[in-house]
Scaffold this motif. Structure first.
Motif, mmCIF file in Angstrom:
data_model
loop_
_atom_site.group_PDB
_atom_site.id
_atom_site.type_symbol
_atom_site.label_atom_id
_atom_site.label_comp_id
_atom_site.label_asym_id
_atom_site.label_seq_id
_atom_site.Cartn_x
_atom_site.Cartn_y
_atom_site.Cartn_z
ATOM 1 N N LEU A 51 0.846 -1.201 0.000
ATOM 2 C CA LEU A 51 0.000 0.000 0.000
ATOM 3 C C LEU A 51 0.871 1.237 0.000
ATOM 4 C CD1 LEU A 51 -2.749 -1.067 2.552
ATOM 5 C CD2 LEU A 51 -2.967 -0.880 0.060
ATOM 6 N N LYS A 52 0.444 2.215 -0.789
ATOM 7 C CA LYS A 52 1.180 3.481 -0.846
ATOM 8 C C LYS A 52 0.201 4.622 -0.634
ATOM 9 C CE LYS A 52 5.125 1.817 -1.552
ATOM 10 N NZ LYS A 52 5.717 1.181 -2.741
ATOM 11 N N ALA A 53 0.722 5.793 -0.477
ATOM 12 C CA ALA A 53 -0.087 7.006 -0.355
ATOM 13 C C ALA A 53 -1.198 6.859 0.690
ATOM 14 C CB ALA A 53 -0.685 7.408 -1.718
ATOM 15 N N ASP A 54 -0.817 6.486 1.895
ATOM 16 C CA ASP A 54 -1.764 6.348 3.015
ATOM 17 C C ASP A 54 -2.910 5.395 2.703
ATOM 18 O OD1 ASP A 54 -0.460 7.966 4.810
ATOM 19 O OD2 ASP A 54 -1.463 9.805 4.089
ATOM 20 N N GLY A 55 -2.594 4.336 1.962
ATOM 21 C CA GLY A 55 -3.624 3.348 1.670
ATOM 22 C C GLY A 55 -4.505 3.684 0.488
ATOM 23 N N HIS A 56 -4.222 4.802 -0.168
ATOM 24 C CA HIS A 56 -5.024 5.165 -1.339
ATOM 25 C C HIS A 56 -4.582 4.425 -2.603
ATOM 26 C CE1 HIS A 56 -6.246 8.610 1.192
ATOM 27 N NE2 HIS A 56 -7.366 8.550 0.465
#
Lengths: 256, 313
Positions: free
Chosen positions: B255-260
């Motif tokens: 996951l990247k970008a806080d789960g986005h």
């Protein structure tokens, strides 16, 4: 392309002479001043008490020795610097990657250094005429001998330049070996003036034969026979050529 | 490979230094006329040793090299006449003027005087205005140009550029790339070494990777990237996730970008990339996504993985 790369010789020769021209003033003034000083000190101060050696006026007697001494050092320094500097700065890469043979390299560098050395020799010869009457018994032999000495010592300097790995090493041989040998080799006196055993010991110094031979071209006489002088000069030439041939064949300190 | 097209042939080339260090362990390589070949490898891999042998600065221990049909030892004149070398270090005669040092090089290589050619080179390299300057007055980038001018002065068919952009700022590096592209237009074969992957990626037709004295791989750049390239699939999620659902463990997504965003790295040459099954699984899990994006991995990634494989082996 095959055959002889004469353009490379031309280029290196011109490059080296250009290098000398950058220091033209000191390069030419220094031998004139040095020679004058020797005449003032040896010729004037000492010569007034030592009027003649082997029937030759002392002032004239020291001229061949003076010329030889300057040519030894000039030849060694110029030729050794010529090949040491590219090694030091790294520009040697270009020479090593160029279609240039060992013979062409040596002809160019040694030819240029010998040219400068001969010019210095000629300047001292001319300057000497300002101080003393200078007869030359064998003018052609004199010029030939100067060329032989210039080439031999430049070859020696070239070897030194390839061998040396620091500026100190470059200077150590001329200063600690050649200069003392020259002073002790009869540049300013005749070895006949020495007492035994020094006279015999002196005969082991090859420089004696070279200075004596050059003096012979001026006055028709020397400390040793001219044939021995030619033998030593020729031997030096041959040995230097042999060493250089070996250096290029093995890549000694030029190529890993 | 047709023989006519090869301008350099390296066969079984070895080099052991006096210290016992084996810099090259039997390298075979064909360079085609007119190509830009990038020799890639970490420091000490043998790149410079190989170039130095071909150009005559280092003696080979074994094997052979021909350049334009001339053996580099037996017919060194023929071989070297065809080569221009720009070494890694800036070795210049500080007190010489630019135009003199370039003309000198031409003579050294046995070529007759040609003022028009020298002028053209100096103009092409933006050195014409500085032609009467002493080299010591020039900046590092300009000195590098002088060295290239020297190498080109005798109209070589092959140009070796050893780390042409090492220690050069970004702008100058761009300039250098442009210059190399222009040189290529003139038909000169260019071999460059670099450890900057982007340099090879930007310019080379083919790439050779050398490590510890061995040529690990020679490949067309595009084929290499296709063949060994990994792609990264970025899935932009409708709703952020706090952790990767265990059902997705076998894909190894992250996951990247806080789960986005969810990232999935896949091998383009694998039989099953796993992309469609992953997307199906996302559907099964009712994880919504609004965008998909794939990205080709760079030569750098390829290179790093190759060298690591070597080290692991």
């Amino acid at each position: 392309m095959s055959g002889f790369n004469y353009r490379a010789i031309q280029s290196i020769y011109a490059f080296e002479l250009h290098r000398f021209r950058r220091t033209l003033l000191t390069g030419l003034l220094v031998p004139v001043i040095t020679t004058s000083l020797y005449f003032v000190v040896f010729g004037g101060a000492i010569g007034s008490r030592m009027t003649e050696i082997d029937g030759i006026p002392y002032g004239a007697f020291i001229v061949p020795g003076l010329i030889m001494m300057s040519m030894f050092t000039e030849s060694i320094f110029n030729a050794s610097f010529g090949i040491y500097m590219p090694k030091f700065t790294g520009t040697i890469y270009e020479l090593l990657s160029a279609p240039v043979s060992a013979a062409e390299t040596v002809i160019a560098y040694v030819g240029a250094a010998a040219t400068k050395s001969l010019i210095v020799g000629a300047i001292i010869f001319a300057t000497a005429h300002l101080f003393v009457d200078l007869p030359v018994a064998h003018p052609f032999a004199m010029v030939a001998f100067m060329v032989l000495i210039a080439v031999s010592f430049c070859l020696f300097g070239f070897i030194l330049g390839i061998w040396a790995q620091s500026f100190e090493q470059l200077q150590v041989i001329p200063l600690l070996l050649i200069m003392p040998m020259t002073f002790l080799g009869g540049a300013f006196y005749s070895i006949h003036m020495l007492a035994e055993p020094w006279r015999t010991i002196t005969l082991f110094n090859p420089i004696v034969y070279l200075i004596s031979g050059f003096r012979w071209t001026f006055f028709g006489q020397g400390d040793v026979g001219i044939e021995f002088s030619l033998l030593f000069a020729g031997a030096m030439l041959a040995v230097c050529l042999g060493v250089i041939a070996w250096m290029f064949r093995t890549g000694y300190r030029l190529k890993k | 490979m047709p023989l006519m097209a090869s301008i350099i042939t390296v066969s079984g080339l070895t080099k052991s230094y006096a210290s016992g260090f084996q810099a090259l362990k039997g390298v075979d390589l064909e360079i085609e006329e007119g190509e830009i070949f990038a020799l890639l490898g970490p420091n000490g891999a043998g790149k410079t040793t190989m170039i130095s042998i071909i150009c005559g600065n280092v003696r080979p221990s074994g094997g052979s090299v021909t350049v334009a049909g001339h053996d580099i030892v037996r017919d060194y004149r023929g071989a070297r006449s065809a080569i221009g070398l720009v070494p890694q270090e800036l070795h210049t005669d500080a007190f010489e003027r630019v135009i003199d040092t370039v003309s000198f090089s031409r003579g050294l290589f046995g070529k007759g005087r040609n003022d028009a050619h020298i002028e053209k080179i100096l103009r092409d390299l933006s050195l014409w205005d500085k032609r009467h300057n002493k080299i010591l007055e020039l900046s590092g980038g300009m000195k590098r140009r002088v060295m290239i001018a020297k190498a080109l002065s005798h109209e070589p068919r092959v140009l070796f550029l050893d780390e042409p952009t090492a220690g050069v700022d970004v702008e100058l590096r761009r300039d250098m790339w442009k210059l190399i592209a222009e040189l290529r237009q003139t038909g000169v074969t260019i071999i460059l070494t670099t450890h900057y992957i982007e340099e090879a990626e930007e310019m080379a037709d083919r790439v050779g990777v050398i490590n510890k004295g061995e040529l690990i791989l020679v490949e067309e750049k595009t084929a290499l990237m296709r063949k060994l390239g990994k792609k990264t699939l970025t899935i932009v999620l409708s709703e952020p996730l706090s952790s990767v659902p265990f059902e997705l463990a076998e894909w190894g997504v992250s996951l990247k970008a806080d789960g986005h965003e969810m990232e999935y790295v896949f091998d383009t040459q694998a039989e099953r990339t796993g992309v469609s099954s992953l997307l199906r699984k996302l559907g099964d899990l009712r994880i919504g996504y609004k965008d998909l994006n794939t990205e080709q991995s760079s030569l750098e990634d390829i290179f790093v993985s190759l060298v690591h494989q070597e080290r692991a082996a």
